[in-house]
Design a protein around this motif. Structure first.
Motif, PDB file in Angstrom:
ATOM      1  N   VAL A 133      31.964   5.178  17.489  1.00  0.00           N
ATOM      2  CA  VAL A 133      31.593   5.935  16.301  1.00  0.00           C
ATOM      3  C   VAL A 133      32.050   7.384  16.425  1.00  0.00           C
ATOM      4  CG1 VAL A 133      29.633   6.741  14.918  1.00  0.00           C
ATOM      5  CG2 VAL A 133      29.633   4.423  15.861  1.00  0.00           C
ATOM      6  N   ARG A 134      31.892   7.959  17.591  1.00  0.00           N
ATOM      7  CA  ARG A 134      32.232   9.372  17.797  1.00  0.00           C
ATOM      8  C   ARG A 134      33.673   9.590  18.236  1.00  0.00           C
ATOM      9  NH1 ARG A 134      26.858  10.773  21.227  1.00  0.00           N
ATOM     10  NH2 ARG A 134      25.360  10.516  19.549  1.00  0.00           N
ATOM     11  N   SER A 135      34.308   8.548  18.774  1.00  0.00           N
ATOM     12  CA  SER A 135      35.675   8.696  19.258  1.00  0.00           C
ATOM     13  C   SER A 135      36.680   8.592  18.110  1.00  0.00           C
ATOM     14  CB  SER A 135      35.992   7.614  20.291  1.00  0.00           C
ATOM     15  OG  SER A 135      35.169   7.755  21.420  1.00  0.00           O
ATOM     16  N   THR A 136      37.816   9.240  18.289  1.00  0.00           N
ATOM     17  CA  THR A 136      38.942   9.123  17.355  1.00  0.00           C
ATOM     18  C   THR A 136      40.169   8.747  18.167  1.00  0.00           C
ATOM     19  OG1 THR A 136      39.562  11.452  17.570  1.00  0.00           O
ATOM     20  CG2 THR A 136      37.948  10.910  15.854  1.00  0.00           C
ATOM     21  N   HIS A 137      41.313   8.648  17.511  1.00  0.00           N
ATOM     22  CA  HIS A 137      42.545   8.363  18.250  1.00  0.00           C
ATOM     23  C   HIS A 137      42.890   9.504  19.203  1.00  0.00           C
ATOM     24  CE1 HIS A 137      43.497   4.664  16.219  1.00  0.00           C
ATOM     25  NE2 HIS A 137      43.297   5.253  15.031  1.00  0.00           N
ATOM     26  N   GLU A 138      42.502  10.714  18.839  1.00  0.00           N
ATOM     27  CA  GLU A 138      42.827  11.880  19.679  1.00  0.00           C
ATOM     28  C   GLU A 138      41.734  12.204  20.704  1.00  0.00           C
ATOM     29  OE1 GLU A 138      42.596  12.395  16.135  1.00  0.00           O
ATOM     30  OE2 GLU A 138      44.660  11.746  15.923  1.00  0.00           O
ATOM     31  N   THR A 139      40.477  11.877  20.385  1.00  0.00           N
ATOM     32  CA  THR A 139      39.345  12.266  21.222  1.00  0.00           C
ATOM     33  C   THR A 139      38.642  11.044  21.778  1.00  0.00           C
ATOM     34  OG1 THR A 139      38.996  14.096  19.684  1.00  0.00           O
ATOM     35  CG2 THR A 139      37.279  13.710  21.306  1.00  0.00           C
ATOM     36  N   PHE A 140      38.374  11.046  23.080  1.00  0.00           N
ATOM     37  CA  PHE A 140      37.671   9.957  23.743  1.00  0.00           C
ATOM     38  C   PHE A 140      36.271  10.454  24.099  1.00  0.00           C
ATOM     39  CE2 PHE A 140      36.443   7.519  27.500  1.00  0.00           C
ATOM     40  CZ  PHE A 140      36.730   6.225  27.100  1.00  0.00           C
ATOM     41  N   VAL A 141      35.248   9.837  23.514  1.00  0.00           N
ATOM     42  CA  VAL A 141      33.876  10.248  23.751  1.00  0.00           C
ATOM     43  C   VAL A 141      33.142   9.120  24.480  1.00  0.00           C
ATOM     44  CG1 VAL A 141      31.705  10.960  22.681  1.00  0.00           C
ATOM     45  CG2 VAL A 141      33.871  11.656  21.674  1.00  0.00           C
TER      46      VAL A 141
END
Length: 133
Positions: free
Chosen positions: A120-128
């Protein structure tokens, strides 16, 4: 004990072997009550929907969920089989969607808790990373 219409008995028949004969009578009534009950699906609301809110031995119905021996996993397997049989045409592929949402619960009984990628919090650029199941 109340009797169910023949169509309902036929629909519930695949679940009967998963329960003892005595518990099956109570489980059927709770199932119908849960279908008919408005709002929250509790044992009390199911009994109320079936007109048994003044029944003196209502605790027997609560015991179906708390003490009786039956497997919710087996009930789920039977239900999945019935749903696939009803909605997936013969020979067609079965497409399954998977939800990666983390379940955030704490406690000593949660065995598979760990740190996972949070979809939910992750994107293609950001790994959470988050803690959960």
């Amino acid at each position: 004990m109340r009797t169910l219409p023949p169509k309902m008995v036929q629909a519930f028949a695949p679940f009967a072997p998963l329960f003892s004969k005595r518990i099956w009578q109570h489980a059927q009534l709770l199932l119908i009550g849960a279908i008919l009950a408005p709002g929250r699906r509790t044992v009390s609301s199911a009994l109320r929907a079936m007109g048994l809110d003044q029944y003196k031995r209502f605790h027997r119905y609560h015991r179906v969920l708390s003490r009786a021996r039956w497997s919710s996993l087996e009930v789920g397997r039977v239900l999945l089989g019935l749903l696939v049989e009803a909605f997936v045409p013969e020979g067609s592929p079965l497409v399954v969607g998977i939800d990666e949402t983390l379940e955030r619960r704490w406690g000593k009984r949660i065995a598979a808790k760990g740190v996972y990628r949070d979809p939910v919090r992750s994107t293609h650029e950001t790994f959470v990373k988050s803690s959960g199941l």
